[in-house]
Scaffold this motif. Structure first.
Motif, short mmCIF file in Angstrom:
data_model
loop_
_atom_site.label_atom_id
_atom_site.label_comp_id
_atom_site.label_asym_id
_atom_site.label_seq_id
_atom_site.Cartn_x
_atom_site.Cartn_y
_atom_site.Cartn_z
N ILE A 47 -21.88 2.24 -25.92
CA ILE A 47 -21.90 1.00 -25.14
C ILE A 47 -20.75 0.09 -25.54
N ILE A 48 -20.46 0.01 -26.83
CA ILE A 48 -19.43 -0.91 -27.32
C ILE A 48 -18.03 -0.41 -26.99
N GLY A 49 -17.81 0.90 -26.97
CA GLY A 49 -16.49 1.46 -26.68
C GLY A 49 -15.90 0.96 -25.38
N PRO A 50 -16.61 1.11 -24.24
CA PRO A 50 -16.07 0.58 -22.98
C PRO A 50 -15.96 -0.94 -22.98
N LEU A 51 -16.90 -1.62 -23.63
CA LEU A 51 -16.83 -3.09 -23.68
C LEU A 51 -15.61 -3.59 -24.44
N ARG A 52 -15.20 -2.86 -25.48
CA ARG A 52 -14.06 -3.29 -26.29
C ARG A 52 -12.75 -3.21 -25.51
N ARG A 53 -12.72 -2.38 -24.47
CA ARG A 53 -11.51 -2.33 -23.63
C ARG A 53 -11.38 -3.60 -22.80
N ILE A 54 -12.53 -4.21 -22.47
CA ILE A 54 -12.55 -5.43 -21.66
C ILE A 54 -12.49 -6.67 -22.55
N ILE A 55 -13.27 -6.66 -23.64
CA ILE A 55 -13.39 -7.81 -24.53
C ILE A 55 -12.80 -7.45 -25.88
N PRO A 56 -11.60 -7.91 -26.20
CA PRO A 56 -10.99 -7.56 -27.48
C PRO A 56 -11.63 -8.33 -28.65
N SER A 57 -11.45 -7.81 -29.85
CA SER A 57 -11.94 -8.48 -31.05
C SER A 57 -11.12 -9.73 -31.31
N VAL A 58 -11.77 -10.73 -31.88
CA VAL A 58 -11.10 -11.96 -32.27
C VAL A 58 -11.10 -11.99 -33.80
N GLY A 59 -9.96 -11.65 -34.38
CA GLY A 59 -9.87 -11.59 -35.84
C GLY A 59 -10.80 -10.50 -36.36
N PRO A 60 -11.56 -10.82 -37.40
CA PRO A 60 -12.46 -9.79 -37.95
C PRO A 60 -13.81 -9.70 -37.22
N ILE A 61 -13.99 -10.51 -36.18
CA ILE A 61 -15.27 -10.52 -35.46
C ILE A 61 -15.20 -9.58 -34.25
N ASP A 62 -16.13 -8.67 -34.18
CA ASP A 62 -16.24 -7.75 -33.05
C ASP A 62 -16.95 -8.48 -31.91
N THR A 63 -16.19 -9.10 -31.03
CA THR A 63 -16.76 -9.94 -29.99
C THR A 63 -17.54 -9.14 -28.95
N ALA A 64 -17.18 -7.90 -28.72
CA ALA A 64 -17.93 -7.09 -27.75
C ALA A 64 -19.35 -6.85 -28.26
N SER A 65 -19.49 -6.53 -29.53
CA SER A 65 -20.82 -6.32 -30.11
C SER A 65 -21.61 -7.62 -30.12
N LEU A 66 -20.94 -8.72 -30.45
CA LEU A 66 -21.61 -10.02 -30.49
C LEU A 66 -22.08 -10.43 -29.10
N LEU A 67 -21.26 -10.22 -28.10
CA LEU A 67 -21.64 -10.56 -26.73
C LEU A 67 -22.81 -9.70 -26.26
N LEU A 68 -22.78 -8.41 -26.57
CA LEU A 68 -23.89 -7.54 -26.16
C LEU A 68 -25.19 -7.94 -26.87
N ALA A 69 -25.09 -8.28 -28.16
CA ALA A 69 -26.29 -8.73 -28.89
C ALA A 69 -26.83 -10.02 -28.28
N PHE A 70 -25.94 -10.94 -27.92
CA PHE A 70 -26.38 -12.19 -27.29
C PHE A 70 -27.04 -11.93 -25.93
N ILE A 71 -26.45 -11.04 -25.15
CA ILE A 71 -27.02 -10.72 -23.84
C ILE A 71 -28.40 -10.09 -24.00
N LEU A 72 -28.54 -9.18 -24.96
CA LEU A 72 -29.84 -8.54 -25.17
C LEU A 72 -30.90 -9.54 -25.62
N THR A 73 -30.53 -10.45 -26.54
CA THR A 73 -31.52 -11.44 -26.98
C THR A 73 -31.83 -12.45 -25.88
N THR A 74 -30.88 -12.69 -24.99
CA THR A 74 -31.12 -13.62 -23.89
C THR A 74 -32.05 -13.03 -22.84
N ILE A 75 -31.90 -11.74 -22.56
CA ILE A 75 -32.76 -11.14 -21.51
C ILE A 75 -34.08 -10.60 -22.07
#
Length: 184
Positions: A47-75
């Motif tokens: 799941i994270i592989g395709p997302l990382r092509r769209i959402i790049p990491s910001v420094g040491p933070i994996d923003t694709a994983s963080l966004l997916l975790a936020f979406i999952l906790t929100t829904i």
């Protein structure tokens, strides 16, 4: 319905924990070639592989994983409400619930990482790959407390210090969001 609710809630919470663990491992620069690190990456990569092509990491933070975790906790809670009552709630308050649930999951992950590391220190004595990763993850939190409270009679109290800070933050969450924090 309770069985389906339990199943959906457990799957979402476990996957959020794994995503947060991936973020934490990347941020703390854990050994990537460790078998436990490889397992965490392989379980999240589809799941994270395709997302990382769209959402790049910001420094040491994996923003694709963080966004997916936020979406999952929100829904999670609207999905559980749909399962239990047959009603869907599209309320902007779900974003706050998702953020608070993500923060609580991160605190829970830190708590369990410290507990498992402490228990494993009695058994494996540093030979396990999981213990090595847990040491890399938790040592930045435990080292400052170890400088303040040194080991006494061979017992390290730094894990207890970090857990007390986590309990303080949990009670602070209960005070700031009294009805909501218990539901998370």
């Amino acid at each position: 319905m309770l069985t389906l609710t339990f199943l959906v809630k457990t799957i979402i919470e476990l996957y959020v924990m794994v995503l947060l663990l991936r973020i934490w491992m990347q941020w703390s620069r854990c050994d990537f070639y460790n078998p436990f690190s490889q397992f965490i990456v392989k379980i999240t990569q589809p799941i994270i592989g395709p997302l990382r092509r769209i959402i790049p990491s910001v420094g040491p933070i994996d923003t694709a994983s963080l966004l997916l975790a936020f979406i999952l906790t929100t829904i999670k809670y609207p999905a559980l409400l749909l399962i239990q009552a047959g009603v869907i709630s599209l309320d902007p308050m779900n974003l706050l619930v998702g953020l608070l649930s993500l923060l609580k999951a991160a605190g829970s992950l830190v708590f369990w990482a410290i507990i498992i590391r402490s228990l494993m220190s009695w058994i494996s004595q540093g030979r396990s790959p999981i213990e090595y990763v847990l040491m890399q993850l938790t040592e930045p939190m435990m080292a400052p407390i170890r400088r303040i409270i040194p080991a006494m009679s061979g017992i390290d109290f730094s894990a207890m210090g970090v857990i007390l800070v986590l309990y303080f933050l949990n009670y602070l969450g209960m005070d700031l969001f009294p009805g909501l924090w218990y539901l998370l």
